[in-house]
Enzyme design. Structure first.
Site, PDB file in Angstrom:
ATOM      1  N   ASP A  99       9.859   1.774  11.437  1.00 52.17           N
ATOM      2  CA  ASP A  99       8.781   0.864  11.846  1.00 52.17           C
ATOM      3  C   ASP A  99       8.372   1.082  13.306  1.00 52.17           C
ATOM      4  OD1 ASP A  99       8.408  -0.476   9.418  1.00 52.17           O
ATOM      5  OD2 ASP A  99      10.032  -1.881   9.837  1.00 52.17           O
TER       6      ASP A  99
ATOM      7  N   GLY B  71      -2.594  -3.470  12.152  1.00 50.50           N
ATOM      8  CA  GLY B  71      -1.401  -2.648  11.990  1.00 50.50           C
ATOM      9  C   GLY B  71      -1.471  -1.626  10.860  1.00 50.50           C
TER      10      GLY B  71
ATOM     11  N   LYS C 120       0.823  -1.212   0.000  1.00 48.58           N
ATOM     12  CA  LYS C 120       0.000   0.000   0.000  1.00 48.58           C
ATOM     13  C   LYS C 120       0.856   1.261   0.000  1.00 48.58           C
ATOM     14  CE  LYS C 120      -3.968  -1.963   2.523  1.00 48.58           C
ATOM     15  NZ  LYS C 120      -4.890  -2.073   1.393  1.00 48.58           N
TER      16      LYS C 120
ATOM     17  N   LYS D 274      15.197  -6.192   4.326  1.00 42.72           N
ATOM     18  CA  LYS D 274      15.525  -5.166   5.337  1.00 42.72           C
ATOM     19  C   LYS D 274      16.921  -5.352   5.946  1.00 42.72           C
ATOM     20  CE  LYS D 274      10.772  -4.104   6.653  1.00 42.72           C
ATOM     21  NZ  LYS D 274       9.801  -3.947   7.745  1.00 42.72           N
TER      22      LYS D 274
ATOM     23  N   ASN E 152      14.288   0.024   6.882  1.00 42.35           N
ATOM     24  CA  ASN E 152      13.100   0.055   6.013  1.00 42.35           C
ATOM     25  C   ASN E 152      13.046   1.330   5.191  1.00 42.35           C
ATOM     26  OD1 ASN E 152      12.233   2.013   7.832  1.00 42.35           O
ATOM     27  ND2 ASN E 152      10.099   1.343   7.715  1.00 42.35           N
TER      28      ASN E 152
END
Ligand code: ATR
Length: 275
Positions: free
Chosen positions: A102, A239, A16, A66, A87
């Site tokens: 994050d 989340g 997204k 990552k 990230n």
């Protein structure tokens, strides 16, 4: 010419992030484009070099790259060093800078979208993989009364807690069975169990009265959130807010301004709601 950004991962089609950053760019009037790049499992370094050579300004990095992004970054933020994963990458004259947004995304979602102050609270973090590691330091910085890391493989939880024990005595690691008789104000699922539809062997008592249960996974009903409801958690959440907030932290790093996340989160909830 618009500045170029991208999310890189494998898979990446479901991401997204392009939608979120397009909404941020429109809201703030920034001239930028943001695309999704699917890199082959052994092709991260090459795709990164190509993107930089083509004038790319920054990247978000997702599964499974990552840790590789952490190794390829030439400079790191303290929170990237704590997470040992990156990230968010920014490319400039100082070379490749690696950050990890994050944990900050999780904390901002908890504090500002869900109204939960972590200070003085008892926090349970389930999981000891990359997703859990990324949020330990930002959670500790909020001064919880205790941070307990619990994992199916108990040793990994103890090791992860030990890494942060010099910063805070209140962090400890254990197995799920050790949680019997202990209740928490906040229970966070950072395992990948929800992705395979598996539930966690958590005793019901962990969901203390008034507790908030948080699954880092979004976009699906998870066994963890069902367990939490049945266990008596006062509030359960997925989340999606963390995803939008970590994106906003990346946007801030790249563009020097923080977008208003509330309308973007509301828009994403609308778009993902069943018809
Ligand atoms: P990530 O980067 O998503 O954290 P990871 O590093 O592979 O992925 O870690 C996965 C985490 O989910 C681990 O804590 C793992 O527990 P183990 O260390 O015991 O493997 C946890 N996990 C995955 N599936 C699980 C399940 N069905 N039940 C409990 N824990 C699970």
């Amino acid at each position: 010419m618009s500045d170029r950004y991208a999310v890189i991962g494998n898979p990446v089609g479901h991401s997204k992030s392009p939608r979120i950053h397009a909404l941020f760019a429109r809201q703030t009037g920034q001239a930028m484009v943001y695309e999704a790049i699917l890199a082959p499992p052994d092709g991260f370094a090459r795709a990164l070099a190509e993107f930089i050579a083509a004038g790319g300004r920054g990247m978000n990095v997702t599964i499974p790259f990552k840790e590789q992004a952490f190794r390829l970054a030439e400079r790191h933020s303290p929170r990237a060093l704590g997470a040992r994963a990156v990230n968010t990458l920014a490319f400039g004259e100082g070379g490749i800078f690696g950050d990890n947004t994050d944990g900050a995304g999780l904390v901002r979602d908890l504090k500002f979208n869900l109204g939960l102050s972590i200070r003085g609270k008892r926090v349970l973090l389930a999981g000891a993989g990359g997703a859990a590691r990324g949020v330990v330091l930002p959670l500790l910085e909020e001064s919880p009364a205790a941070l307990v890391i619990a994992n199916r493989t108990e040793d990994k939880a103890r090791q992860l807690a030990a890494e942060f024990s010099s910063r805070a005595e209140k962090v400890s690691g254990c197995g799920f069975a050790d949680l019997s008789g202990h209740g928490f104000d906040l229970v966070i699922n950072a395992t990948s169990a929800s992705l395979s539809g598996a539930s966690l062997a958590l005793p019901r008592c962990v969901f203390g009265p008034g507790s908030l249960a948080y699954d880092m996974v979004y976009g699906r009903p998870t066994p963890f959130l069902r367990q939490a409801r049945e266990g008596g958690a006062a509030q359960v959440t997925d989340g999606l807010g963390m995803l939008v907030e970590q994106a906003a932290e990346s946007f801030l790093l790249w563009r020097g301004l923080r977008p208003d996340t509330a309308p973007v989160l509301a828009e994403l909830r609308r778009e993902s709601a069943p018809p």
